[in-house]
Design a protein around this motif. Structure first.
Motif, PDB file in Angstrom:
ATOM      1  N   ILE A  28       4.035 -21.298 -25.904  1.00  0.00           N
ATOM      2  CA  ILE A  28       2.598 -21.173 -26.147  1.00  0.00           C
ATOM      3  C   ILE A  28       1.847 -21.189 -24.833  1.00  0.00           C
ATOM      4  O   ILE A  28       2.017 -22.120 -24.040  1.00  0.00           O
ATOM      5  CB  ILE A  28       2.099 -22.331 -27.042  1.00  0.00           C
ATOM      6  CG1 ILE A  28       2.759 -22.242 -28.430  1.00  0.00           C
ATOM      7  CG2 ILE A  28       0.584 -22.300 -27.165  1.00  0.00           C
ATOM      8  CD1 ILE A  28       2.484 -23.444 -29.308  1.00  0.00           C
ATOM      9  N   PHE A  29       1.001 -20.177 -24.623  1.00  0.00           N
ATOM     10  CA  PHE A  29       0.131 -20.176 -23.449  1.00  0.00           C
ATOM     11  C   PHE A  29      -1.175 -20.894 -23.769  1.00  0.00           C
ATOM     12  O   PHE A  29      -1.637 -21.724 -22.978  1.00  0.00           O
ATOM     13  CB  PHE A  29      -0.147 -18.746 -22.997  1.00  0.00           C
ATOM     14  CG  PHE A  29      -1.110 -18.647 -21.845  1.00  0.00           C
ATOM     15  CD1 PHE A  29      -2.436 -18.291 -22.040  1.00  0.00           C
ATOM     16  CD2 PHE A  29      -0.692 -18.920 -20.549  1.00  0.00           C
ATOM     17  CE1 PHE A  29      -3.323 -18.201 -20.984  1.00  0.00           C
ATOM     18  CE2 PHE A  29      -1.564 -18.845 -19.478  1.00  0.00           C
ATOM     19  CZ  PHE A  29      -2.880 -18.478 -19.703  1.00  0.00           C
ATOM     20  N   SER A  30      -1.761 -20.552 -24.899  1.00  0.00           N
ATOM     21  CA  SER A  30      -3.005 -21.213 -25.290  1.00  0.00           C
ATOM     22  C   SER A  30      -3.186 -21.122 -26.805  1.00  0.00           C
ATOM     23  O   SER A  30      -2.638 -20.231 -27.456  1.00  0.00           O
ATOM     24  CB  SER A  30      -4.209 -20.602 -24.585  1.00  0.00           C
ATOM     25  OG  SER A  30      -4.395 -19.256 -24.986  1.00  0.00           O
ATOM     26  N   ILE A  31      -3.958 -22.079 -27.325  1.00  0.00           N
ATOM     27  CA  ILE A  31      -4.285 -22.104 -28.750  1.00  0.00           C
ATOM     28  C   ILE A  31      -5.794 -22.012 -28.898  1.00  0.00           C
ATOM     29  O   ILE A  31      -6.518 -22.823 -28.309  1.00  0.00           O
ATOM     30  CB  ILE A  31      -3.764 -23.374 -29.438  1.00  0.00           C
ATOM     31  CG1 ILE A  31      -2.252 -23.522 -29.243  1.00  0.00           C
ATOM     32  CG2 ILE A  31      -4.116 -23.360 -30.929  1.00  0.00           C
ATOM     33  CD1 ILE A  31      -1.664 -24.803 -29.814  1.00  0.00           C
ATOM     34  N   ILE A  99      -2.864 -18.183 -31.651  1.00  0.00           N
ATOM     35  CA  ILE A  99      -2.107 -18.550 -30.456  1.00  0.00           C
ATOM     36  C   ILE A  99      -1.859 -17.336 -29.583  1.00  0.00           C
ATOM     37  O   ILE A  99      -1.594 -16.226 -30.085  1.00  0.00           O
ATOM     38  CB  ILE A  99      -0.762 -19.200 -30.872  1.00  0.00           C
ATOM     39  CG1 ILE A  99      -1.027 -20.550 -31.547  1.00  0.00           C
ATOM     40  CG2 ILE A  99       0.171 -19.363 -29.685  1.00  0.00           C
ATOM     41  CD1 ILE A  99       0.195 -21.192 -32.154  1.00  0.00           C
ATOM     42  N   ARG A 100      -1.931 -17.577 -28.280  1.00  0.00           N
ATOM     43  CA  ARG A 100      -1.563 -16.568 -27.279  1.00  0.00           C
ATOM     44  C   ARG A 100      -0.286 -17.068 -26.610  1.00  0.00           C
ATOM     45  O   ARG A 100      -0.245 -18.173 -26.083  1.00  0.00           O
ATOM     46  CB  ARG A 100      -2.697 -16.437 -26.257  1.00  0.00           C
ATOM     47  CG  ARG A 100      -2.724 -15.138 -25.497  1.00  0.00           C
ATOM     48  CD  ARG A 100      -3.828 -15.160 -24.452  1.00  0.00           C
ATOM     49  NE  ARG A 100      -5.145 -15.391 -25.003  1.00  0.00           N
ATOM     50  CZ  ARG A 100      -5.947 -14.453 -25.474  1.00  0.00           C
ATOM     51  NH1 ARG A 100      -5.551 -13.191 -25.472  1.00  0.00           N
ATOM     52  NH2 ARG A 100      -7.139 -14.752 -25.926  1.00  0.00           N
ATOM     53  N   ILE A 101       0.764 -16.247 -26.632  1.00  0.00           N
ATOM     54  CA  ILE A 101       2.057 -16.750 -26.132  1.00  0.00           C
ATOM     55  C   ILE A 101       2.255 -16.515 -24.640  1.00  0.00           C
ATOM     56  O   ILE A 101       3.149 -17.107 -24.032  1.00  0.00           O
ATOM     57  CB  ILE A 101       3.242 -16.168 -26.937  1.00  0.00           C
ATOM     58  CG1 ILE A 101       3.291 -14.639 -26.830  1.00  0.00           C
ATOM     59  CG2 ILE A 101       3.186 -16.639 -28.383  1.00  0.00           C
ATOM     60  CD1 ILE A 101       4.558 -14.041 -27.434  1.00  0.00           C
ATOM     61  N   PHE A 102       1.465 -15.654 -24.021  1.00  0.00           N
ATOM     62  CA  PHE A 102       1.390 -15.558 -22.564  1.00  0.00           C
ATOM     63  C   PHE A 102       0.009 -15.015 -22.216  1.00  0.00           C
ATOM     64  O   PHE A 102      -0.748 -14.597 -23.084  1.00  0.00           O
ATOM     65  CB  PHE A 102       2.533 -14.739 -21.956  1.00  0.00           C
ATOM     66  CG  PHE A 102       2.674 -13.352 -22.483  1.00  0.00           C
ATOM     67  CD1 PHE A 102       3.509 -13.088 -23.569  1.00  0.00           C
ATOM     68  CD2 PHE A 102       2.017 -12.275 -21.891  1.00  0.00           C
ATOM     69  CE1 PHE A 102       3.648 -11.812 -24.058  1.00  0.00           C
ATOM     70  CE2 PHE A 102       2.157 -10.993 -22.366  1.00  0.00           C
ATOM     71  CZ  PHE A 102       2.970 -10.749 -23.458  1.00  0.00           C
TER      72      PHE A 102
END
Length: 121
Positions: A28-31, A99-102
């Motif tokens: 996970i990069f960001s939520i 969610i952004r994974i990168f």
């Protein structure tokens, strides 16, 4: 691989309380937004409560004043405190997270498996 894992559902008497938790794990990069939805038998899934990464919240009219959504960004966890529960709150509750994974990946919706909440005497 991203996972959302819920806990805290169960059987409670009318007027009682339950607390649901949902933890995100994996790459996970960001939520961004996190939220709780529910689906009762024969009904469509509906939004119960949502919270932004900055802490702004919104609630379904049916739960305002009884439910509280919160999140711990360090733990990647969202909570739903449910008080003064009513039989009509009975449903399967699903956690959702955008969610952004990168860093340049698009936001994507992820869902937990669902947890049963039953309000009955």
């Amino acid at each position: 691989q991203v996972q959302l894992v819920e806990s805290g559902g169960g059987l409670v008497q009318p007027g009682g309380s339950l607390r649901l938790s949902c933890a995100a794990s994996g790459s996970i990069f960001s939520i961004n937004d996190m939220g709780w939805y529910r689906q009762a038998p024969g009904k469509q899934r509906e939004l119960v409560a949502a919270i932004t990464s900055g802490g702004s919240t919104n609630y379904a009219d049916s739960v305002k004043g009884r439910f509280t959504i919160s999140r711990d960004n360090a733990k990647r966890t969202v909570y739903l405190q449910m008080n003064s529960l009513k039989p009509e709150d009975t449903a399967v509750y699903f956690c959702n997270a955008r969610i952004r994974i990168f860093s340049i990946a698009p936001l994507r919706d992820y869902w937990a498996q669902g947890t049963q909440v039953t309000v009955s005497s």
